[in-house]
Enzyme design. Structure first.
Site, PDB file in Angstrom:
ATOM      1  CE  LYS A 114      -3.982  -2.296   0.717  1.00 56.23           C
ATOM      2  NZ  LYS A 114      -3.605  -3.706   0.814  1.00 56.23           N
TER       3      LYS A 114
HETATM    4  C1  LIG Z   1      -4.250  -4.803   0.265  1.00 57.63           C
HETATM    5  C2  LIG Z   1      -3.463  -6.045   0.174  1.00 57.63           C
HETATM    6  C3  LIG Z   1      -3.752  -7.016  -0.785  1.00 57.63           C
HETATM    7  C4  LIG Z   1      -4.925  -6.904  -1.723  1.00 57.63           C
HETATM    8  O1  LIG Z   1      -4.792  -5.857  -2.642  1.00 57.63           O
HETATM    9  P1  LIG Z   1      -6.100  -5.315  -3.425  1.00 57.63           P
HETATM   10  O2  LIG Z   1      -5.616  -4.154  -4.204  1.00 57.63           O
HETATM   11  O3  LIG Z   1      -7.079  -4.954  -2.367  1.00 57.63           O
HETATM   12  O4  LIG Z   1      -6.577  -6.434  -4.268  1.00 57.63           O
HETATM   13  C5  LIG Z   1      -2.924  -8.118  -0.859  1.00 57.63           C
HETATM   14  N1  LIG Z   1      -1.882  -8.280  -0.012  1.00 57.63           N
HETATM   15  C6  LIG Z   1      -1.597  -7.365   0.938  1.00 57.63           C
HETATM   16  C7  LIG Z   1      -0.452  -7.626   1.864  1.00 57.63           C
HETATM   17  C8  LIG Z   1      -2.365  -6.219   1.065  1.00 57.63           C
HETATM   18  O5  LIG Z   1      -2.058  -5.324   2.011  1.00 57.63           O
END
Ligand SMILES: *Cc1c(COP(=O)(O)O)cnc(C)c1O
Length: 494
Positions: A114
């Site tokens: 993120k």
């Molecule tokens: C948010 C997240 C995901 C999923 O990503 P999306 O964009 O919501 O599909 C997968 N792995 C981790 C570690 C995340 O923080």
């Protein structure tokens, strides 16, 4: 470049990129989409491959954010992806052998992918506020399944003109994720736990956004609501960059011939990260298939395989909590792109009222032409963590392990041996108990001492921000019911 709602493209009023980023969600409840996807020429790719990561990001973002000054974008990207924020580089690619390449997206300040978007997005929002002459403060509301919350808090804390409130499901995040959020610094932040699961928290935030009376009350209090969830275009656009960057890195390393097709595998929850990969493909990146990896909450695997989206099912808490999601919000963007806003609106309405919908045959076919869906349960996920460690000496987190398992299943089922770029979305230290289980560590240490034990046992390093979170004092401990959520944003000063 103008932006339209997924539910009223063409018909609805277009907005600039700055407006789309400022508003987060369109007035009709839809998500913003660019009016077209810019195509990359061979010359563009050559130029991109010669650049470093911040330059690649600025170049790609400038194609979507045409109203932003390109020089300002470059400044922002250089600051967001600086060495001190991403030690060793923002999105390094690591070979696992067998033409499998792990794109490590977790070297930022919160050790999850993120950060790739949330280090740049506050800068984009700050500029959007001045570009649109905004007099009110932006109050960012975030519903998080764990990683978004902390990444948003780190991105927005102490940013001028902004406040941020983060809601997380009280039992839906890992101990480390919770600690990271509870220890956040900054005078403009608030963190609150909500009883229920992620969808409850997310629906609570959506309800606040949709409430006109609350919006009026916010205005009277000098602010307006904005989102940092992956429904905001400012989150999504920066995620397109690293897929293109990874391909360039592979070309530069001689691992892939320019033009050679690769597959991209993404551990998926809200469908944001994989939709960014889809856009990279639409821009001309040579990608054959997108492998959508889910945990036991396999609503997307079922949708891709059967054409039926059905969220009326049991919700499971898994060891990959950032993917414990039954409503994948960004899927709406794919639907709108593939079948247009009218059908998209109708399907979203059906989802809202009945909890399910059936994709029309042409839509289901279009999705299957590009996407493959696989899922792993927790035991299978742990087996992948153990195998990656035993066979490759690589320590991976449960989300990445779900992706790795999906790649293996895809290759076995199809015989497609094309190179694969696997998005590695979190540091294994964010999910130490599950990783320790998978490695069958004995004499397990309690609490955060487990991180040290894991480090000692594997000879790998604990990311500095996680070490810090384990030490810092807890600031935020409040737990509320969902119906209390609307009053929370009116509580913080700053
Ligand atoms: C948010 C997240 C995901 C999923 O990503 P999306 O964009 O919501 O599909 C997968 N792995 C981790 C570690 C995340 O923080």
């Amino acid at each position: 470049m103008n932006y339209y709602s997924t539910r009223s493209m063409g018909g609805g009023l277009p907005v600039s990129a700055a407006e789309a980023i400022k508003r987060g969600l369109a007035a009709d409840g839809g998500l913003y989409l660019p009016e077209r996807v810019p195509a990359l020429s061979r010359a563009d790719f050559d130029a991109l491959c010669a650049m470093n990561y911040p330059e690649r990001a600025a170049k790609i973002l400038s194609l979507y954010l045409e109203d932003y000054d390109p020089a300002a974008l470059l400044d922002d990207c250089r600051a967001a992806y600086a060495e001190e924020r991403f030690p060793g580089g923002a999105a390094p690619v690591r070979s696992l052998g067998d033409k499998l390449y792990m794109l490590e997206l977790w070297h930022g300040p919160t050790a999850a992918f993120k950060d790739m978007a949330l280090q740049i997005m506050p800068r984009l929002l700050s500029r959007a506020l001045s570009m649109t002459d905004e007099k009110l403060l932006a109050h960012i509301l975030v519903a998080t399944s764990g990683d978004t919350g902390k990444a948003a808090l780190e991105g927005y804390r102490d940013v001028d003109g902004v406040k941020i409130t983060v809601f997380y499901p009280v039992d839906g995040v890992s101990a480390m994720q919770k600690r990271q959020m509870q220890t956040t610094r900054g005078s403009n932040v608030n963190v609150v736990a909500v009883r229920g699961n992620f969808d409850d928290a997310q629906n609570g935030v959506k309800a606040i956004f949709a409430d006109k009376a609350l919006a009026g009350k916010a205005h009277e209090n000098g602010f307006f609501f904005s989102s940092a969830n992956s429904i905001n275009w400012g989150r999504l656009a920066p995620q397109i960059v690293y897929y293109i960057s990874a391909y360039c890195d592979l070309v530069n390393a001689g691992a892939v011939r320019f033009g050679e097709e690769v597959n991209i595998a993404v551990p998926t929850g809200n469908f944001g990260n994989i939709f960014a990969a889809y856009l990279a493909r639409e821009m001309g990146l040579p990608v054959r298939r997108l492998i959508c990896a889910s945990n036991r909450n396999k609503v997307l695997t079922d949708f891709i395989r059967t054409g039926r989206y059905d969220r009326t099912r049991e919700f499971y808490k898994t060891i990959s909590p950032s993917m414990d999601i039954l409503i994948s919000s960004n899927l709406e963007r794919l639907l709108s792109v593939l079948v247009g806003p009218e059908t998209c609106s109708a399907l979203m309405e059906e989802l809202k009222t009945t909890g399910r919908y059936d994709a029309p045959a042409d839509l289901a076919e279009k999705i299957r032409a590009v996407f493959s869906g696989y899922y792993l349960d927790d035991e299978e996920t742990k087996a992948e963590i153990a195998a990656a460690w035993a066979e490759k000496g690589v320590l991976i987190d449960p989300h990445t392990a779900v992706g790795l398992g999906a790649v293996k299943r895809y290759r076995k089922e199809t015989g497609d041996g094309a190179p694969v770029i696997l998005a590695s979305t979190a540091s294994p230290y964010k999910f130490a108990p599950a990783v320790a289980d998978a490695l069958a560590l004995t004499d397990r240490a309690e609490g955060f001492a487990l991180l040290d034990q894991l480090s000692l046992a594997t000879g790998t390093e604990i990311p500095a921000p996680l070490e810090e979170a384990a030490r810092l004092p807890v600031r935020f401990e409040r737990v509320i019911d969902r119906d209390e959520m609307p009053s929370v944003p009116f509580e913080i000063g700053g």
